[in-house]
Design a protein around this motif. Structure first.
Motif, PDB file in Angstrom:
ATOM      1  N   LEU A  13      -3.547   5.913 -15.303  1.00  0.00           N
ATOM      2  CA  LEU A  13      -3.555   4.453 -15.140  1.00  0.00           C
ATOM      3  C   LEU A  13      -2.390   3.813 -15.880  1.00  0.00           C
ATOM      4  CD1 LEU A  13      -7.366   3.721 -15.395  1.00  0.00           C
ATOM      5  CD2 LEU A  13      -5.914   3.485 -13.375  1.00  0.00           C
ATOM      6  N   GLU A  14      -2.087   4.322 -17.049  1.00  0.00           N
ATOM      7  CA  GLU A  14      -0.953   3.772 -17.811  1.00  0.00           C
ATOM      8  C   GLU A  14       0.357   3.994 -17.051  1.00  0.00           C
ATOM      9  OE1 GLU A  14      -2.930   4.486 -22.242  1.00  0.00           O
ATOM     10  OE2 GLU A  14      -1.142   5.623 -21.639  1.00  0.00           O
ATOM     11  N   VAL A  43       1.150   6.890  -6.633  1.00  0.00           N
ATOM     12  CA  VAL A  43       0.074   7.864  -6.903  1.00  0.00           C
ATOM     13  C   VAL A  43       0.573   9.275  -6.641  1.00  0.00           C
ATOM     14  CG1 VAL A  43      -2.179   8.657  -6.108  1.00  0.00           C
ATOM     15  CG2 VAL A  43      -1.778   6.217  -6.472  1.00  0.00           C
ATOM     16  N   PHE A  56      -7.302  11.200 -10.954  1.00  0.00           N
ATOM     17  CA  PHE A  56      -7.278   9.825 -10.456  1.00  0.00           C
ATOM     18  C   PHE A  56      -7.868   9.749  -9.042  1.00  0.00           C
ATOM     19  CE2 PHE A  56      -5.047   6.690  -7.861  1.00  0.00           C
ATOM     20  CZ  PHE A  56      -5.326   5.530  -8.546  1.00  0.00           C
ATOM     21  N   LEU A  94      -5.419 -10.602 -10.527  1.00  0.00           N
ATOM     22  CA  LEU A  94      -6.232  -9.432 -10.862  1.00  0.00           C
ATOM     23  C   LEU A  94      -7.324  -9.872 -11.783  1.00  0.00           C
ATOM     24  CD1 LEU A  94      -3.296  -6.905 -11.349  1.00  0.00           C
ATOM     25  CD2 LEU A  94      -4.775  -7.093  -9.358  1.00  0.00           C
ATOM     26  N   VAL A  97      -4.743  -2.451  -9.024  1.00  0.00           N
ATOM     27  CA  VAL A  97      -3.666  -2.012  -8.133  1.00  0.00           C
ATOM     28  C   VAL A  97      -4.031  -0.686  -7.482  1.00  0.00           C
ATOM     29  CG1 VAL A  97      -1.284  -1.201  -8.060  1.00  0.00           C
ATOM     30  CG2 VAL A  97      -1.844  -3.283  -9.311  1.00  0.00           C
ATOM     31  N   GLN A 129      -5.965  -0.676  -4.425  1.00  0.00           N
ATOM     32  CA  GLN A 129      -5.314  -1.041  -3.166  1.00  0.00           C
ATOM     33  C   GLN A 129      -4.654   0.162  -2.486  1.00  0.00           C
ATOM     34  OE1 GLN A 129      -2.809  -4.591  -3.511  1.00  0.00           O
ATOM     35  NE2 GLN A 129      -3.897  -5.122  -5.395  1.00  0.00           N
ATOM     36  N   LEU A 130      -4.913   1.334  -3.027  1.00  0.00           N
ATOM     37  CA  LEU A 130      -4.357   2.547  -2.408  1.00  0.00           C
ATOM     38  C   LEU A 130      -4.842   2.632  -0.965  1.00  0.00           C
ATOM     39  CD1 LEU A 130      -2.858   5.325  -2.947  1.00  0.00           C
ATOM     40  CD2 LEU A 130      -5.128   6.255  -3.397  1.00  0.00           C
ATOM     41  N   PRO A 131      -3.917   2.686  -0.020  1.00  0.00           N
ATOM     42  CA  PRO A 131      -4.357   2.716   1.380  1.00  0.00           C
ATOM     43  C   PRO A 131      -5.151   3.970   1.709  1.00  0.00           C
ATOM     44  CG  PRO A 131      -2.008   3.121   1.238  1.00  0.00           C
ATOM     45  CD  PRO A 131      -2.459   2.766  -0.131  1.00  0.00           C
ATOM     46  N   ILE A 190       2.168   1.809  -3.472  1.00  0.00           N
ATOM     47  CA  ILE A 190       1.125   2.337  -4.370  1.00  0.00           C
ATOM     48  C   ILE A 190       0.881   3.811  -4.076  1.00  0.00           C
ATOM     49  CG2 ILE A 190      -1.316   2.154  -4.993  1.00  0.00           C
ATOM     50  CD1 ILE A 190      -1.076  -0.853  -4.362  1.00  0.00           C
ATOM     51  N   ALA A 191       0.878   4.106  -2.795  1.00  0.00           N
ATOM     52  CA  ALA A 191       0.659   5.509  -2.412  1.00  0.00           C
ATOM     53  C   ALA A 191       1.743   6.400  -2.974  1.00  0.00           C
ATOM     54  CB  ALA A 191       0.612   5.619  -0.893  1.00  0.00           C
ATOM     55  N   GLY A 225       0.815  -1.219   0.000  1.00  0.00           N
ATOM     56  CA  GLY A 225       0.000   0.000   0.000  1.00  0.00           C
ATOM     57  C   GLY A 225       0.843   1.260   0.000  1.00  0.00           C
ATOM     58  N   ALA A 267      -4.071  -2.228 -13.736  1.00  0.00           N
ATOM     59  CA  ALA A 267      -3.716  -0.942 -13.130  1.00  0.00           C
ATOM     60  C   ALA A 267      -4.842  -0.450 -12.222  1.00  0.00           C
ATOM     61  CB  ALA A 267      -3.424   0.086 -14.225  1.00  0.00           C
ATOM     62  N   MET A 305      -4.884  -2.397 -18.446  1.00  0.00           N
ATOM     63  CA  MET A 305      -5.729  -1.335 -17.871  1.00  0.00           C
ATOM     64  C   MET A 305      -6.490  -1.849 -16.656  1.00  0.00           C
ATOM     65  SD  MET A 305      -6.681   1.876 -18.380  1.00  0.00           S
ATOM     66  CE  MET A 305      -6.404   2.265 -20.085  1.00  0.00           C
ATOM     67  N   LEU A 349       0.677   4.451 -13.775  1.00  0.00           N
ATOM     68  CA  LEU A 349       0.685   3.591 -12.583  1.00  0.00           C
ATOM     69  C   LEU A 349       1.004   2.146 -12.973  1.00  0.00           C
ATOM     70  CD1 LEU A 349      -2.406   4.869 -10.542  1.00  0.00           C
ATOM     71  CD2 LEU A 349      -0.001   5.081  -9.928  1.00  0.00           C
ATOM     72  N   GLN A 350       0.414   1.712 -14.061  1.00  0.00           N
ATOM     73  CA  GLN A 350       0.652   0.342 -14.517  1.00  0.00           C
ATOM     74  C   GLN A 350       2.124   0.144 -14.856  1.00  0.00           C
ATOM     75  OE1 GLN A 350       1.040  -0.514 -18.106  1.00  0.00           O
ATOM     76  NE2 GLN A 350       1.301  -2.680 -17.578  1.00  0.00           N
ATOM     77  N   GLU A 359       2.104  -6.340 -10.381  1.00  0.00           N
ATOM     78  CA  GLU A 359       0.937  -6.910 -11.064  1.00  0.00           C
ATOM     79  C   GLU A 359       1.085  -8.423 -11.195  1.00  0.00           C
ATOM     80  OE1 GLU A 359       0.369  -4.993 -14.756  1.00  0.00           O
ATOM     81  OE2 GLU A 359       0.030  -3.026 -13.875  1.00  0.00           O
ATOM     82  N   MET A 404      -7.215  10.502 -16.918  1.00  0.00           N
ATOM     83  CA  MET A 404      -7.379   9.283 -16.125  1.00  0.00           C
ATOM     84  C   MET A 404      -6.690   8.108 -16.819  1.00  0.00           C
ATOM     85  SD  MET A 404      -8.792   8.158 -13.352  1.00  0.00           S
ATOM     86  CE  MET A 404      -9.125   6.559 -12.618  1.00  0.00           C
ATOM     87  N   ARG A 405      -6.826   8.024 -18.107  1.00  0.00           N
ATOM     88  CA  ARG A 405      -6.193   6.930 -18.858  1.00  0.00           C
ATOM     89  C   ARG A 405      -4.670   7.030 -18.760  1.00  0.00           C
ATOM     90  NH1 ARG A 405      -9.127   7.495 -23.124  1.00  0.00           N
ATOM     91  NH2 ARG A 405      -7.655   8.765 -24.312  1.00  0.00           N
TER      92      ARG A 405
END
Lengths: 195, 252
Positions: free
Chosen positions: A179-180, A136, A147, A195, B47, B50-52, A132-133, A129, B44, B41, A182-183, A190, A175-176
């Protein structure tokens, strides 16, 4: 009996009902705080901004005429405060996570997220987490805000477009891209079969 | 729809906002690249889910609630609220007052005009106006007689004072006369009492000398209109205007 709407709660608060305000606060405290936290990237600053946002709501609740949804109004206040905060930080010479670092040429936000522990080491969900944070938080501002508004509050694209001040198609594009990105950043996390 | 358009619609398809979901699904079924992009997509988004989520501190919430409670308006007692007229009623009263005021001003002017025109239209109107002029002239003559009488009183008082200097007598006269705020000399009340008792008419209110002299001048002017004095042509002209104003009022 259905719950009263946000606008009805704000109107009740204007008439002197503190419980209505507390109900409104309960609905939005989590999403607003996380929006501010991921924008300010610091818990202390996020708490200051969090109080500032609600102070603005308290001060300006008489100005709210119901032309827009309460959530749109609230996030517009939050976003403007974030922008002001970031301007102050830039003025004070704080390093931006979006700016490329002179040493590596890579933004600090990406570097933080990419140079973390491996997937095997991130067994604990808390660490995943955290990663991921950081990813972001490393998004460009215009992508991150879109996002977060979509992910945290589940706002419609049209509503996000009102908050941000761009078209709904631009919001979808941002937004797209987010996501790209982040991916790309979190590709090692992943696991398609999960998923 | 080609592959590029399909990839642009992938996110909208996941969010159930695609313009052509059927077309996107058809391409995904036959294009492995587009299918891979779709899977990425979705991954992503998973994932990102799962942002805390963190919570603000209780102290921050307490500060917000405290500020909200301090801002609350003080509730006005119901009785006081009932006693206060509603704003729309106050506005209506103000509007009514303005309306009455606006209505009354032209109404008065019109009434005066109506009366004048009615007098003119009637055959007796000039006679009435002439009689009124005569009354004014007679009153002015009375006033001139009263002024002469006043002069006699003054001379008697001067004689009573003997050889008193003229300035002293004048000073005493000035002190015996009440001087109103507007600075005009007012005739003494005793004069009016004497006049009313001799004529056995109702006592007229004390008038200023200016008003009386104006009336007497008007009467004199009327006579001078008949026999204009070339030396005072401007004055007689103004009086002529004054005397001819009454019939003209009706014409207007």
């Amino acid at each position: 009996m259905s719950d009263p709407g946000d606008e009805a709660l704000l109107a009740a608060y204007r008439e002197g009902d503190l419980a209505a305000f507390e109900m409104l606060l309960g609905r939005y405290r989590g999403p607003i705080f996380n929006f501010l936290l991921r924008s300010a990237r610091d818990r202390g600053r996020a708490e200051e901004l969090y109080q500032d946002v609600w102070m603005k709501v308290v001060e300006r609740c008489d100005e709210f005429r119901g032309d827009a949804k309460f959530s749109t109004w609230l996030y517009t206040i939050a976003r403007n405060l974030c922008i002001d905060h970031q301007r102050k930080m830039k003025f004070r010479g704080h390093a931006s996570l979006d700016a490329p670092q002179p040493s590596s040429g890579q933004p600090l936000g990406e570097r933080v997220s990419s140079f973390g522990p491996s997937t095997e080491q991130l067994a604990a969900g808390r660490l995943v987490g955290e990663r991921i944070a950081r990813a972001v938080e490393g998004l460009p501002d215009e992508q991150r805000e879109v996002f977060l508004l979509r992910q945290l509050q589940g706002l419609a694209f049209k509503e996000i477009a009102e908050v941000v001040g761009v078209s709904a198609n631009t919001v979808k594009s941002r937004m797209r891209y987010a996501l790209e990105r982040l991916q790309h950043t979190l590709s090692d996390l992943e696991e398609p079969h999960e998923l | 729809m080609n592959c590029d358009e399909c990839k642009e619609q992938l996110f909208e398809l996941i969010e159930r906002e695609a313009v052509d979901p059927g077309g996107v699904r058809a391409i995904l079924a036959r294009c492995p690249d587009c299918r891979a992009a779709f899977d990425e997509m979705k991954a992503a988004l998973a994932v990102a889910g799962q942002l805390p989520i963190e919570e603000p501190s209780a102290a921050a919430d307490a500060a917000v609630v405290r500020a909200a409670s301090e801002r609350l308006p003080r509730v006005v007692p119901l009785r006081k609220r009932r006693l206060q007229p509603p704003p729309w009623a106050m506005a209506a009263i103000a509007l009514l007052a303005v309306g009455v005021g606006v209505w009354s001003i032209p109404r008065e002017v019109q009434l005066e005009g109506d009366v004048g025109s009615a007098d003119l239209k009637s055959a007796a109107a000039p006679v009435v106006a002439e009689q009124e002029l005569d009354d004014v002239a007679a009153e002015a003559l009375d006033d001139s007689a009263a002024l002469a009488e006043l002069g006699e009183v003054a001379s008697e008082r001067t004689a009573h004072l003997g050889r008193a200097p003229r300035t002293e007598a004048r000073a005493k006269r000035a002190s015996s006369k009440p001087v109103p705020a507007h600075g005009r000399t007012v005739l003494h009340q005793s004069h009016w009492r004497r006049k009313s008792s001799s004529k056995t008419t109702t006592a007229a209110p004390p008038r200023t000398v200016d008003a009386r002299s104006m009336i007497s001048n008007a009467a004199r002017g009327r006579t001078r209109t008949m026999r204009p004095n070339p030396k005072k042509s401007s004055r007689s002209a103004s009086v002529t205007r004054c005397s001819t104003t009454w019939p003209r009022l009706g014409n207007g």
